[in-house]
Design an enzyme around this catalytic site. Structure first.
Site, short mmCIF file in Angstrom:
data_model
loop_
_atom_site.label_atom_id
_atom_site.label_comp_id
_atom_site.label_asym_id
_atom_site.label_seq_id
_atom_site.Cartn_x
_atom_site.Cartn_y
_atom_site.Cartn_z
N LYS A 107 9.63 4.73 3.29
CA LYS A 107 8.66 5.71 3.77
C LYS A 107 8.99 6.01 5.24
O LYS A 107 8.95 5.12 6.09
CB LYS A 107 7.23 5.21 3.66
N GLY A 168 -5.89 6.30 10.09
CA GLY A 168 -6.98 5.39 10.39
C GLY A 168 -8.29 6.04 10.75
O GLY A 168 -9.27 5.36 11.07
N ALA A 194 -2.80 8.92 4.83
CA ALA A 194 -3.53 8.83 6.10
C ALA A 194 -4.81 9.64 6.10
O ALA A 194 -4.86 10.78 5.66
CB ALA A 194 -2.66 9.28 7.28
N GLY A 195 -5.87 9.01 6.61
CA GLY A 195 -7.14 9.69 6.80
C GLY A 195 -8.20 9.44 5.75
O GLY A 195 -9.35 9.82 5.93
N ASN A 216 -4.26 2.35 3.75
CA ASN A 216 -4.28 0.98 4.24
C ASN A 216 -5.61 0.66 4.90
O ASN A 216 -6.39 -0.15 4.43
CB ASN A 216 -3.12 0.74 5.20
N THR A 217 -5.90 1.37 6.01
CA THR A 217 -7.11 1.06 6.78
C THR A 217 -8.38 1.19 5.96
O THR A 217 -9.31 0.39 6.12
CB THR A 217 -7.19 1.98 8.01
#
Length: 265
Positions: A107, A168, A194-195, A216-217
């Site tokens: 990635k 995040g 993301a987001g 992830n976050t």
């Protein structure tokens, strides 16, 4: 019935088939035990690993993430998190290939600045071109620009990963029409990256027609990461089924569920 619907149209990346459309990261958990439980609860098969921040055997005195990631269960996706130029990103991917015995699926992300963590798309284009020429299979993180997304596909990236919102941030998809346009123009998997903040964000991405969602976050930062991982798994499956089922059109006024003709009284 629901399992059959999802498996009828599997996710294929670089020629390999996956049943899960949820891709998850390994950062920000309190320890490896929590990481392991969350990954299992997510049902994910593709696991991202930040090569510059994660011990994969470089330090024999520290816990090794590979100890909880059996190769027969997960596909590792080394990523270039923390890279702010093309040179560092390419070097990181080559390091990953050495550490992981010739592993070529990566990635790519090249960040523009530390405050927003938005992608530097010019540097990303440069790094992608070099990596593809070097034999890597590149899944590329980019902004939600349909023109750029198509450019990355045409270069030879095996998947394009537009952001939903800044990394995040938990804001969810800010530009759904851009994401939809990217999907409609694509011949490779489009994976929102993301987001995402909660399960409904993941479901929205899948209802738009995304091939998958990487996060992830949203999981690791939750009060209960293992429970959130389970929620995300269900949201991805539900969103995919809703996309396949086809939603009703949006209408301004009411449309009665029961017919008004032929009433008994």
């Amino acid at each position: 019935m629901s399992t059959q619907l999802v498996s009828d149209n599997p996710l294929i990346i670089a020629g390999k088939t996956y049943q899960s459309r949820l891709l998850v990261g390994t950062g920000k958990y309190k320890d490896l035990a929590e990481t392991k439980l969350a990954l299992e609860a997510s049902g994910a098969e593709i696991i991202t690993v930040a090569i510059r921040r994660t011990n994969l055997g470089q330090d024999p005195n520290q816990p090794n993430l590979l100890d909880i990631l059996p190769a027969n269960r997960y596909t590792l996706l080394p990523n270039t998190a923390g890279c702010y130029n093309a040179v560092d990103a390419v070097r990181t991917c080559r390091l990953a290939r050495e550490l992981l015995d010739g592993h070529n699926l990566v990635k790519l992300e090249v960040l523009g600045d530390e405050k927003t963590l938005l992608p530097d798309v010019i540097a990303t284009l440069q790094a992608a071109a070099e990596l593809i020429q070097d034999g890597f299979q590149v899944m590329v993180y980019t902004n939600d620009d349909p023109i750029l997304a198509k450019r990355f596909e045409e270069m030879g990236c095996v998947a394009v990963m537009p952001l939903a919102a800044p990394i995040g941030s938990g804001l969810g998809i800010r530009n759904p029409l851009n994401i939809l346009t990217i999907i409609e123009n694509a011949k490779v998997p489009i994976i929102v990256d993301a987001g995402v903040g909660t399960a409904s964000d993941a479901a929205v991405a899948m209802e738009l027609g995304c091939a998958g969602v990487l996060m992830n976050t949203a999981i690791a930062g939750a009060k209960n990461p293992v429970l959130m991982a389970s929620a995300m798994r269900k949201a991805i499956e539900a969103g995919r089924e809703a996309f396949l089922a086809g939603r009703i059109p949006r209408k301004r006024f009411a449309n009665a569920s029961s017919p008004v003709d032929g009433l008994f009284f």
